[in-house]
Design a protein around this motif. Structure first.
Motif, PDB file in Angstrom:
ATOM      1  N   TYR A 133     -14.697   2.849  -3.745  1.00 44.26           N
ATOM      2  CA  TYR A 133     -14.286   4.069  -4.445  1.00 44.26           C
ATOM      3  C   TYR A 133     -15.351   4.476  -5.452  1.00 44.26           C
ATOM      4  CZ  TYR A 133     -11.213   7.434  -6.711  1.00 44.26           C
ATOM      5  OH  TYR A 133     -10.660   8.586  -7.208  1.00 44.26           O
ATOM      6  N   GLY A 134     -15.914   3.488  -6.147  1.00 40.65           N
ATOM      7  CA  GLY A 134     -16.972   3.770  -7.108  1.00 40.65           C
ATOM      8  C   GLY A 134     -18.151   4.457  -6.445  1.00 40.65           C
ATOM      9  N   GLY A 190     -14.018  -7.410   3.897  1.00 42.67           N
ATOM     10  CA  GLY A 190     -14.093  -8.152   2.636  1.00 42.67           C
ATOM     11  C   GLY A 190     -14.818  -7.365   1.551  1.00 42.67           C
ATOM     12  N   ASN A 223     -14.917  -4.806  -1.316  1.00 44.10           N
ATOM     13  CA  ASN A 223     -13.786  -4.470  -2.168  1.00 44.10           C
ATOM     14  C   ASN A 223     -13.565  -2.971  -2.294  1.00 44.10           C
ATOM     15  OD1 ASN A 223     -12.953  -7.163  -2.954  1.00 44.10           O
ATOM     16  ND2 ASN A 223     -14.952  -7.239  -3.950  1.00 44.10           N
ATOM     17  N   ALA A 224     -12.298  -2.605  -2.289  1.00 43.30           N
ATOM     18  CA  ALA A 224     -11.950  -1.184  -2.321  1.00 43.30           C
ATOM     19  C   ALA A 224     -12.416  -0.524  -3.616  1.00 43.30           C
ATOM     20  CB  ALA A 224     -10.447  -1.011  -2.137  1.00 43.30           C
ATOM     21  N   ASN A 225     -12.405  -1.280  -4.711  1.00 43.67           N
ATOM     22  CA  ASN A 225     -12.830  -0.668  -5.977  1.00 43.67           C
ATOM     23  C   ASN A 225     -14.292  -0.240  -5.897  1.00 43.67           C
ATOM     24  OD1 ASN A 225     -13.792  -3.349  -6.055  1.00 43.67           O
ATOM     25  ND2 ASN A 225     -13.660  -3.455  -8.280  1.00 43.67           N
ATOM     26  N   THR A 253     -17.293   8.029  -5.030  1.00 45.29           N
ATOM     27  CA  THR A 253     -17.181   9.100  -6.025  1.00 45.29           C
ATOM     28  C   THR A 253     -18.507   9.372  -6.711  1.00 45.29           C
ATOM     29  OG1 THR A 253     -16.459   7.494  -7.680  1.00 45.29           O
ATOM     30  CG2 THR A 253     -14.722   8.736  -6.552  1.00 45.29           C
ATOM     31  N   PHE A 254     -19.434   8.424  -6.603  1.00 46.75           N
ATOM     32  CA  PHE A 254     -20.735   8.587  -7.256  1.00 46.75           C
ATOM     33  C   PHE A 254     -21.602   9.592  -6.508  1.00 46.75           C
ATOM     34  CE2 PHE A 254     -25.140   7.550  -8.138  1.00 46.75           C
ATOM     35  CZ  PHE A 254     -25.150   7.345  -9.509  1.00 46.75           C
ATOM     36  N   GLU A 295     -22.554  12.688  -4.020  1.00 47.15           N
ATOM     37  CA  GLU A 295     -22.015  13.973  -3.572  1.00 47.15           C
ATOM     38  C   GLU A 295     -21.751  13.983  -2.069  1.00 47.15           C
ATOM     39  OE1 GLU A 295     -21.107  16.885  -4.888  1.00 47.15           O
ATOM     40  OE2 GLU A 295     -21.409  16.202  -6.954  1.00 47.15           O
ATOM     41  N   LEU A 324     -10.135   3.370   4.277  1.00 53.87           N
ATOM     42  CA  LEU A 324     -10.989   2.518   3.451  1.00 53.87           C
ATOM     43  C   LEU A 324     -10.280   1.212   3.112  1.00 53.87           C
ATOM     44  CD1 LEU A 324     -12.915   4.881   1.015  1.00 53.87           C
ATOM     45  CD2 LEU A 324     -13.481   4.142   3.321  1.00 53.87           C
ATOM     46  N   SER A 325      -8.971   1.276   2.902  1.00 54.35           N
ATOM     47  CA  SER A 325      -8.229   0.044   2.630  1.00 54.35           C
ATOM     48  C   SER A 325      -8.315  -0.898   3.822  1.00 54.35           C
ATOM     49  CB  SER A 325      -6.752   0.349   2.336  1.00 54.35           C
ATOM     50  OG  SER A 325      -6.667   1.149   1.196  1.00 54.35           O
ATOM     51  N   ALA A 374      -8.297   7.246   2.132  1.00 60.02           N
ATOM     52  CA  ALA A 374      -7.979   6.022   1.384  1.00 60.02           C
ATOM     53  C   ALA A 374      -7.401   4.958   2.305  1.00 60.02           C
ATOM     54  CB  ALA A 374      -7.009   6.344   0.256  1.00 60.02           C
ATOM     55  N   MET A 425       0.852  -1.196   0.000  1.00 63.87           N
ATOM     56  CA  MET A 425       0.000   0.000   0.000  1.00 63.87           C
ATOM     57  C   MET A 425       0.877   1.231   0.000  1.00 63.87           C
ATOM     58  SD  MET A 425      -3.193   0.546  -0.004  1.00 63.87           S
ATOM     59  CE  MET A 425      -3.416   2.170  -0.671  1.00 63.87           C
ATOM     60  N   GLN A 426       0.605   2.086  -0.911  1.00 61.78           N
ATOM     61  CA  GLN A 426       1.363   3.326  -0.972  1.00 61.78           C
ATOM     62  C   GLN A 426       0.934   4.235   0.170  1.00 61.78           C
ATOM     63  OE1 GLN A 426       3.846   2.846  -2.668  1.00 61.78           O
ATOM     64  NE2 GLN A 426       3.747   4.379  -4.194  1.00 61.78           N
TER      65      GLN A 426
END
Lengths: 166, 901
Positions: A63-64, A56, A58-60, A67-68, A70, A48-49, A45, A1-2
């Protein structure tokens, strides 16, 4: 993880939230995000990770969803949130000037937060208070019939300004 | 099984089954309904709105991909109304899609482009798209693939395939409406996300929005020539299409067709992005001969002449057994057949072996003893319907990525229960009901304890045991002592977890065991395999669909190389060299005097070089200088051997020791067959022209055979296969014309035989399945005060074996640049080691310097190293102690220590 430049955040509130959710299903996602945002002020971030690891989910997908809507914010927010209307009525009544006044006053662009983390400034398609145009909302409180001079006044004295109701 | 339903589409009546969509039925019957967001591998979403059709009785048009067929349904796919809607939909798409078809790689394959033509979009809709300004995105700088939002139509296929099929969960849509874009979580660069670079997203993209970075500008889809062949990396045997630009004689990209067996259009990173080696400038182009200590270019005549002279001399001085050959699991069946035939009939020795010795020798030995056949009992396609899958000692997502898709599908979509037994926390653990983290080298204890529980709780299949097996009573005795509590002490797996695993496995209707090197690469490898066979027979899980004992074979053609007799004890088809009748049959078939003595195995060959009994070694397409255990010893042997022939595509670490180097074809340049892990014999086809003077492997062997006075003549690979069919009953029905479109699974006894989906149905190959009482034995080497860690070696997803092929790919190199050793964070802390630090790992045999990868993938006290990397070769450390039966070395357990540098 960055790891980003910011220092590591305390994960305890996030862990508590995850635990309190009980059985995790795909329906748990939005309530978790809301509670995380309540606890941290935004959706970091890094947190959330961790939530993804714990639940379990998923991070994707997080994020979806984040960002969807407001309502979710992925960047830290200022103590006060200013929303300014760019709807038709406000526009006709000089809303653009109000927006410009706020930008000048705080020295930030739309969607940004001041360096001292005091103010986040956003614009909104319509605040639904056209009779009071032009309108701005600070921390949920509506300020109607704004002028660019009143912008400075409101922002300078957030505590003392007389609240107008809609 | 499912109900038949009749529907009428465009005036014609068709039959489909319940649950099928109108689009499925139409496409299956050749009616082309335009679609962009549809991929048969994915759940339909109806988002692109192009597949709209009119249905009688419904007022509004309906998306045919989401519309399930119903009896009597009347559908019209092309009406004026539908046409007009589609035209509008396409116009809207082109507002967001940059119509730069003339410079786009997809030109000729792009669906959007062909629909734009079909529906004759006007110039105004094609001229300008909404977004033109390029901005960095998640693929910026990635060498494998690139995403161009300007060409993206937001159909979501890439996001869905990443979630639904690959289950990597790397991609997502971000934002809303006009600002929607594909990205990774938190916009991380692709290689830092959970992406595994499978490239499934490229494969499903209907436009040119996602494309292979290295393919850019190398040839448009319309100009590429596709050749269907079999992937050269692992044993799954994915069918791939090499897309070649004939003008450049270069593989531009690799695709795979949805629906193909066994991979259904899915590939992994190596198949998709790992083909750079084929046209690599370092390919060998001429023979090389060592003169004054240096390898120099030579002609074929010189090289073959020298080989013939040396082999003849050594044979006449020291006898045929002073020569040995290493065949290759990378080469075709035909190459292997000809190679072992040359060693046996041309040289006169059975000293022929190959790297199966290092991977599944114990499987072949164990399963042959228990069942009568040493191969995967079931087919890849059956995993997805198994009710329980027990994965032990197989890191399937990394070593057999496309098979892992089936395992995940079984769990996620079909509610199978997954048990993972692995010392490491592999990715599959995420899907598992139970993770049994056994200490490396304690598998027999674990499996015996499971059997103990099953017998104790009366969960065994008495009917199956009674009717189909023998030797059960003695095995009961052997497992009686191994209670879960005792096993807990040995394996570190909690007794209750063992109980739970045993119950889960035993109670499932169909339970499939998947295993690989974690089971086989031990001095107790054969015992481990026998235990698994016991477990399967105990519960009646052999000889039926979606069950069985399934060793996943490593190399693309390791199954074939074994089948074709590149083993010292058997002729093609596992026919014993020591059986007089079979011996006579082959002497007649090959018209030669053959040795009746079992030959030497890989590691034994190197030990025989040390004592001088083997003087010449012929290595075809193998790299023992990196792949074999205890490298210092192996390399000394390579140096010592009097005459070394290396036949390869590159000057590998091993070829650098050779006296003669022979340049060979790569898989993309040759015709032939590979046999995959599910026993399926599949075609390999020529896609590009070979470099320089390189020759086909079997032709080189024939040239050498002719020069030593035992000519073997074949016109082509197909003729070799015909000879194989005539001598090996397993392949009796195999011929090139029968496997043109889909491969056949052996046993395939004659030309009318349909092949065999799963083995041991009704009866075991050996008659009755045989239980073998197996008791736990310690590994050859255990940690002690000086060497406190247990070191295991293995693979990782991105590289393959010694990296000769996979490390030529820039995309793979970017993701996986170098080796590492995995260590638990608490151990690391104790040694003051941080993630990424350079550390030295050593055993009594050698030491290597590598990078520390600190985390929780391994438990405390254990280390793991991938063996692909020449700059930190794990096999400097591994133990060459052998399993007494299978002669497989113990790659998975040795005692090691670490030191920070």
């Amino acid at each position: 993880m960055q790891s980003k430049t910011e220092a590591s955040l305390d994960k305890t509130p996030a862990l508590k939230i995850c635990e309190s959710m009980g059985q995790i299903t795909s329906d748990s996602l939005i309530p978790i995000l809301q509670q995380i945002q309540d606890a941290y002020g935004y959706l970091p971030a890094e947190i959330l990770s961790e939530v993804s690891k714990q639940t379990g989910l998923n991070a994707n997908q997080m994020y979806g969803v984040a960002t969807f809507y407001e309502q979710f914010h992925l960047e830290p927010r200022g103590r006060h949130t200013i929303r300014c209307c760019r709807g038709t009525a406000c526009h006709v009544k000089g809303g653009r000037q109000i927006i410009n006044a706020i930008k000048r006053k705080l020295n930030i662009e739309e969607g940004e937060t001041t360096e001292d983390m005091q103010f986040t400034f956003e614009t909104v398609a319509c605040l639904g208070a056209c009779a009071l145009a032009p309108v701005m909302v600070v921390d949920g409180v509506y300020y109607g019939k704004m002028t660019h001079r009143r912008v400075g006044f409101v922002l300078d004295s957030l505590e003392t300004v007389e609240k107008e109701t809609t | 099984m499912s109900e038949e339903i009749k529907v009428t589409i465009d005036g014609k009546e068709f039959t489909g089954s319940a649950g099928q969509s109108v689009l499925d039925v139409a496409l299956k019957n050749g009616i082309e309904i335009p679609n962009l967001c549809h991929d048969p591998r994915l759940r339909p979403t109806g988002s692109c709105r192009l597949c709209l059709v009119e249905v009688e009785g419904q007022q509004q048009p309906v998306t045919s991909c989401t519309l399930e067929i119903q009896a009597g349904m009347v559908v019209r796919t092309e009406t004026d109304q539908i046409s007009a809607i589609r035209q509008t939909v396409l116009e809207l798409l082109f507002y967001e899609h940059r119509g730069s078809c003339t410079t786009c790689d997809e030109n000729g394959k792009c669906r959007l482009q062909s629909y734009a033509y079909e529906y004759q979009l006007g110039d105004e809709s094609l001229s300008q798209s909404l977004y033109t300004e390029p901005a960095p995105n998640y693929t910026t700088g990635n060498l494998a693939l690139e995403y161009d939002p300007g060409k993206c139509i937001r159909c979501g296929r890439c996001v869905r395939i990443c979630d639904e099929v690959q289950m990597a969960h790397a991609l997502t849509f971000k934002n809303r409406a006009a600002e929607t874009e594909v990205t990774t979580a938190f916009d991380l660069p692709l290689n830092e996300s959970t992406c595994v670079l499978c490239g499934q997203c490229i494969s499903t993209c209907p436009t040119g929005a996602l494309y292979d970075r290295s393919a850019q500008g190398q040839g448009q889809a319309k100009d590429l020539v596709k050749t269907r062949t079999t992937c050269v990396y692992c044993g799954v045997g994915c069918q791939i299409d090499l897309n070649v630009n004939p003008k450049k004689n270069r593989i531009v990209r690799v695709t795979s067709e949805v629906g193909c067996i066994p991979n259904d259009g899915n590939l992994c990173v190596k198949g998709r992005f790992g083909m750079d080696f084929v046209g690599h400038p370092e390919r060998l182009t001429t023979p090389l001969i060592r003169r004054n200590g240096k390898l120099e270019q030579a002609t074929w005549d010189e090289a073959i002449g020298l080989i013939a002279e040396k082999l003849t001399k050594i044979r006449s001085e020291s006898g045929p057994d002073s020569i040995a050959g290493l065949s290759s699991a990378k080469c075709t069946n035909e190459d292997n057949y000809v190679f072992q035939k040359f060693i046996r009939a041309g040289i006169g020795t059975n000293n022929v072996d190959h790297c199966a010795r290092l991977c599944h020798a114990s499987t072949v030995a164990g399963l042959a003893r228990a069942f009568g056949s040493g191969a995967m009992t079931n087919s890849i396609d059956e995993f997805k319907n198994a009710k329980c899958i027990f994965v032990i000692g197989s890191n399937t997502p990394e070593a057999h990525p496309v098979i892992a898709l089936g395992i995940r599908e079984a769990v996620v979509k079909n509610d199978a229960e997954l048990i993972v037994a692995d010392p490491r926390e592999i990715e599959l653990v995420r899907y598992a009901k139970l993770h049994l983290q056994q200490q490396p080298g304690t598998d027999v204890a674990l499996i015996n304890a499971m059997m103990n529980v099953i017998i104790e709780e009366d969960l065994h299949d008495k009917d199956f045991i009674e009717k189909r097996t023998e030797n059960f009573a003695e095995t009961v005795e052997a497992v009686k002592e191994m209670t879960p509590e005792k096993a807990e002490k040995i394996t570190t797996v909690p007794a209750n977890a063992i109980r739970e695993a045993a119950r889960t496995y035993a109670k499932a209707d169909s339970a499939s065991i998947i295993f690989s090197m974690g089971i086989t690469q031990h001095t107790t490898g054969t015992d481990n395999v026998l235990s698994l066979a016991n477990l399967a027979m105990l519960t009646g899980n052999v000889g039926k669909e979606s069950a069985g004992v399934n060793p996943l074979r490593g190399q693309n053609n390791v199954q074939g190389a074994c089948d074709l007799g590149a083993l010292p004890n058997v002729y093609p088809g596992y026919q014993s060299v020591e059986d007089a009748e079979i011996h006579a049959k082959f002497e007649k078939a090959w018209d030669a005097k053959l040795s009746a003595k079992t030959g030497l195995t890989v590691v034994e060959i190197f030990h025989a070089i040390e004592d001088g009994s083997v003087r010449a070694l012929y290595v075809m397409g193998e790299n023992p200088a990196l792949s074999d255990p205890n490298l210092n010893r192996t390399r000394k042997a390579l140096e010592k051997v009097e005459f070394l022939i290396a036949q390869d595509v590159f000057l590998s670490e091993s070829a650098q020791y050779a006296d003669v180097v022979l340049p060979a074809f790569s898989f993309a340049e040759k015709e032939g067959t590979f046999t995959n892990t599910e026993r399926r014999i599949q075609r390999v086809r020529k896609a590009v022209n070979p470099p320089g003077e390189a020759r086909d492997d079997w032709r080189i062997v024939c040239d050498i055979a002719a020069a030593v006075g035992t000519p073997m003549q074949y016109e082509n690979a197909s003729q070799i296969m015909d000879e194989i069919a005539s001598v090996s009953p397993l392949y009796g029905g195999i011929a090139f014309d029968r496997i043109e479109s889909v491969g056949l699974q052996w046993p395939c006894l004659d030309k009318d035989h349909p092949g065999t989906k799963y083995l041991h149905k009704g009866e075991f190959k050996r008659g009755k399945g045989k239980f073998h009482p197996v008791r736990f034995r310690e590994p050859a080497e255990s940690p002690d005060k000086n060497f406190p860690f247990i070191l295991s070696t293995g693979r990782q997803l991105y590289q393959y074996h010694t990296g000769t092929l996979s490390r030529k790919s820039p995309a793979i190199h970017q993701k996986s640049p170098t080796g590492y050793v995995e260590i638990h964070f608490k151990d690391a802390k104790e040694y003051g080691i941080e993630d990424g630090d350079s550390i030295e790992v050593s055993t009594t045999r050698g030491k290597v310097t590598t990078k520390a990868s600190v985390g929780t993938l391994v438990a405390r006290g254990w280390l793991f190293m991938p063996f692909h990397f020449a700059e930190g070769p794990a096999n400097m450390l591994t133990n060459d102690a052998l399993d007494p039966i299978a002669k497989i070395p113990e790659f998975k357990v040795c005692a090691a220590k670490i030191r920070q540098l």
